[in-house]
Motif scaffolding. Structure first.
Motif: not given
Length: 260
Positions: A74-77, A182-184, A213-214, A239-243
């Motif tokens: 559900x959503x981001x979970x 913005x974190x997992x 993860x951040x 999942x996309x990780x961006x910095x």
């Protein structure tokens, strides 16, 4: 004696040399800057990839021990019920409630306090009550002379239906992985909730909330293809990780066993 000719640079030559040196200097600085930026970008992407792979591997390993039909999104979970052990039962309270039943010894023997017994988890995995597929917390006896273990439930319970394979699972409380802010995050020990909770309804302090993860830029990274009679359930992780201007995208598919 004749005078010797004087040697030197004219103003035009001097200006030309300065211009050439300036161009070379600018090119050299640009080359060094671009090389440094490229190296920094490579380092950032490597760090992001390492963080991403750690997080994905952690989730994938956990999901392989998920109770059949317990995975939901559900959503981001992403939420599921982890299996501690499995065995086969000899007796089972199906026709009427009882406080105990007999099973073949579990392998490996579970050591987590508060484990619950689950039989034929085809539906309503998160609804605790009698009759139902999941019992109150249980305790286990030592194997008797017939090599049978008595499973004693904290309250009398009636299971909804027998398992076609006489299979019984021992499970812990649900686990959730959520993208929030913005974190997992990983959540545990919050109990069974019929309606899947969002991150705002889950624990907010350690150890029941742990950062995996951040720099996560994906809002809804999970999806589930539910099981059928011919295939297992499949969890899709994207999942996309961006910095800054760098990003790393990790995709994975995890099969969840479907033998209730």
């Amino acid at each position: 004696m004749g005078g010797s000719a004087q040697q030197g640079f004219t103003l035009v030559e001097l200006v030309a040399v300065i211009m050439v040196m300036g161009i070379l200097a600018v090119g050299t600085v640009r080359f060094i800057t671009d090389s440094s930026a490229g190296l920094a970008s490579t380092i950032t992407r490597t760090e992001l990839a390492g963080d991403a792979r750690f997080a994905i591997d952690r989730i994938s390993r956990s999901l392989r021990d998920a109770l059949p039909n317990s995975v939901r999104v559900a959503g981001g979970c992403l939420e599921f019920v982890p299996i501690l052990a499995a065995s086969a039962y000899g007796t089972l309270p199906v026709a009427a409630a009882a406080t105990s039943f007999l099973v073949v010894p579990f392998d490996p023997p579970p050591v987590v306090m508060g484990a619950r017994a689950v039989v034929y988890p085809s539906a309503a995995v998160y609804t605790v009550g009698s009759p139902g597929v999941i019992s109150e917390p249980v305790t286990l006896s030592a194997p008797d002379a017939n090599n049978e273990v008595t499973v004693t439930m904290a309250a009398a319970h009636q299971f909804s239906a027998p398992s076609p394979n006489q299979r019984v699972f021992l499970v812990a409380t649900p686990i959730s992985y959520c993208v929030d802010g913005g974190s997992l995050w990983r959540y545990q020990d919050y109990g069974f909730v019929p309606l899947q909770p969002a991150a705002t309804g889950l624990p907010t302090t350690r150890p029941n909330r742990a950062l995996l993860a951040e720099s996560v830029s994906t809002v809804a990274p999970f999806a589930v293809d539910t099981a059928t009679l011919t295939r297992n359930a499949v969890v899709q992780i994207d999942i996309t990780f961006s910095r800054d201007t760098d990003s790393v995208r990790i995709e994975d598919l995890v099969q969840v066993r479907n033998v209730p």
